[in-house]
Enzyme design. Structure first.
Site, PDB file in Angstrom:
ATOM      1  N   CYS A 244       0.834  -1.204   0.000  1.00  0.00           N
ATOM      2  CA  CYS A 244       0.000   0.000   0.000  1.00  0.00           C
ATOM      3  C   CYS A 244       0.865   1.249   0.000  1.00  0.00           C
ATOM      4  CB  CYS A 244      -0.906   0.008   1.213  1.00  0.00           C
ATOM      5  SG  CYS A 244      -2.113  -1.296   1.158  1.00  0.00           S
ATOM      6  N   CYS A 431      14.852   6.833  -6.291  1.00  0.00           N
ATOM      7  CA  CYS A 431      13.488   6.294  -6.239  1.00  0.00           C
ATOM      8  C   CYS A 431      12.927   6.579  -4.851  1.00  0.00           C
ATOM      9  CB  CYS A 431      13.464   4.811  -6.582  1.00  0.00           C
ATOM     10  SG  CYS A 431      14.212   3.778  -5.322  1.00  0.00           S
TER      11      CYS A 431
END
Ligand SMILES: [Zn+2]
Length: 478
Positions: A244, A431
């Site tokens: 999530c 990232c």
């Protein structure tokens, strides 16, 4: 002066009188409460309380007991049932709330994590005031307030092959409310081995799925409901798994799945299918997978796909299965993490000299974008919330498989690659937390973009999370 003195004296006497009256009232109240309790006990022991549930239970559960097919019998089955919820998150919070509200006898909660602010948009039984508390504790406080008649048992730890038997064996039915594949297979396996029905759900982004497994429960090789492995014999590729935190999730989407899980659990118990036994086959709904989707761009949809029953070659539930309680806990036939592809994107892909820390990048290079290329490989939604100066966003998911590996040493330049970048200008990759950036760095080298070692290509260790910790504490991190 004399008048004032007598006024004080008068008030003092009135306070004393009021205090005495209060003390008398408290004594009377304590006596009355004791008498009421004694009377209730006497009534029950005399057999004059002839109803199967207590008065407060009729009051609390009346609205569901009058449902056709539910009745006092259904309520008694719930009251005598023991349900285990694994995972007190976006699925577990609503599932636990509805099961507690409905009056299951015992509700077990397994979760080793603590409440964080980023949980609260979907894990609605936790609270801002309980950030930092264990999720099991936090959820139980909400549930106790909702229904103190239920017994709550807390396990402030993760479910493992070693503790699974001890915990799961104490329950009649299990809800899988976790979000990682290794635990999903573990929960399914222990439910097969111990003969427990399992209500499994998952949700990501704006979609969810739900399936009732091993129901009715049956021993390995017997006729029973399929297990998780019958439906998903192989785990998804490790690299494709988004949590999530990375993939994002809509609170009401995961909440819907948790509510549906509670509904299925209540129905299984009321029908009596949580115990092993012979049931008329028409009373058992055929196994089905429910798919829910509520895209941001359109209306919600629900779809049901019929599933087949147990696979005759299933690793866990077939007659040929070698899985036992003993070899599950000693790990000799199944390493769950390994089976699911190991920990996703291990942080040891790159060597130390192929990496740079966030603070080093900040002091040496930040803002001097013309001397190097800063490639941000996160998804655009993350990039749009916060990014580094000069960073160019090309999500790794978009080019990971679309680009070829250089076979003849000639660099392959994708169309997003800056055409005027000098051969020796370094490339830094960033990232979210420093996993994809390593894979992307490796990929850029495989494409020959390091120009036979003339160009440095490396990543920012720890990604944007490290940037927030080391360089800019104000940066929103998602
Ligand atoms: Zn199976």
């Amino acid at each position: 002066m004399e008048e004032l003195g007598s006024a004080v004296e008068l008030l003092r006497r009135r306070v004393e009188a009021a205090e005495k009256e209060l003390a008398d009232l408290k004594t009377q109240l304590a006596q009355a409460e004791k008498d009421a309790q004694d009377a209730k006990r006497k009534q029950t022991s005399n057999g004059t309380w002839k109803w199967p549930l207590q008065a407060q239970e009729y009051e609390r559960y009346g609205r569901q007991m009058i449902l056709p097919g539910f009745g006092v019998e259904g309520q008694l089955k719930l009251k005598n049932s023991r349900v285990l919820i694994v995972g007190a998150g976006g699925l577990g919070c609503p599932a636990a709330a509805y099961l507690a509200g409905a009056g299951v006898g015992t509700l077990g909660i397994v979760d080793g994590d603590t409440v964080e602010a980023s949980n609260l948009h979907r894990q609605i039984a936790h609270a801002t005031s309980r950030i930092g508390a264990t999720k099991a504790q936090s959820l139980s406080r909400y549930l106790y307030d909702l229904n103190p008649l239920v017994e709550y048992k807390l396990y402030e730890e993760h479910l493992t092959p070693q503790n699974a038997q001890d915990i799961v064996s104490q329950y009649d039915l299990v809800l899988d409310c976790t979000d990682n594949p290794a635990t999903r297979y573990l929960i399914s396996d222990i439910c097969v081995l111990l003969g427990k029905p399992l209500v499994s759900a998952s949700a990501l982004r704006t979609d969810g799925q739900l399936i009732v497994l091993n129901c009715p429960p049956a021993p390995q090789g017997a006729k029973g409901g399929p297990c998780y492995r019958c439906v998903f014999p192989r785990p998804p590729p490790a690299a494709s798994i988004l949590s999530c935190g990375e993939g994002g999730v809509l609170g009401p989407a995961v909440g819907t799945m948790g509510v549906l899980q509670a509904g299925e659990a209540i129905k299984i118990i009321v029908r009596g299918h949580h115990v092993q036994g012979d049931f008329p086959s028409e009373s058992i709904p055929p196994p089905s997978l429910l798919l829910f989707s509520t895209p941001l761009s359109g209306p919600p949809s629900l779809r049901t796909v019929r599933m087949r029953s147990r696979r005759t070659d299933c690793f866990a539930c077939s007659a040929s299965s070698n899985l036992t309680l003993e070899n599950m806990s000693d790990g000799s036939v199944m390493d769950y993490v390994q089976f699911c592809g190991g920990a996703p994107s291990p942080d040891t892909t790159l060597l130390a000299d192929e990496r740079i820390s966030a603070s080093e990048y900040a002091t040496r290079l930040a803002g001097v974008s013309k001397d190097h290329f800063l490639l941000d490989v996160r998804e655009p939604e993350h990039f749009a919330i916060a990014s580094l100066d000069g960073a160019v966003n090309v999500p790794f998911s978009k080019w990971e498989h679309a680009t070829k590996v250089s076979e003849d040493g000639v660099a392959i330049r994708p169309d997003w690659f800056p055409p005027t970048l000098p051969e020796d200008a370094p490339i830094y990759v960033v990232c979210r937390v420093g996993n994809d950036s390593q894979l992307a760095t490796r990929r850029l080298k495989d494409m020959g973009l390091d120009c036979d070692g003339k160009r440095f290509i490396g990543d920012i260790r720890g990604g944007m999370r490290a940037w927030k910790e080391e360089v800019d504490k104000t940066m929103p991190f998602t």
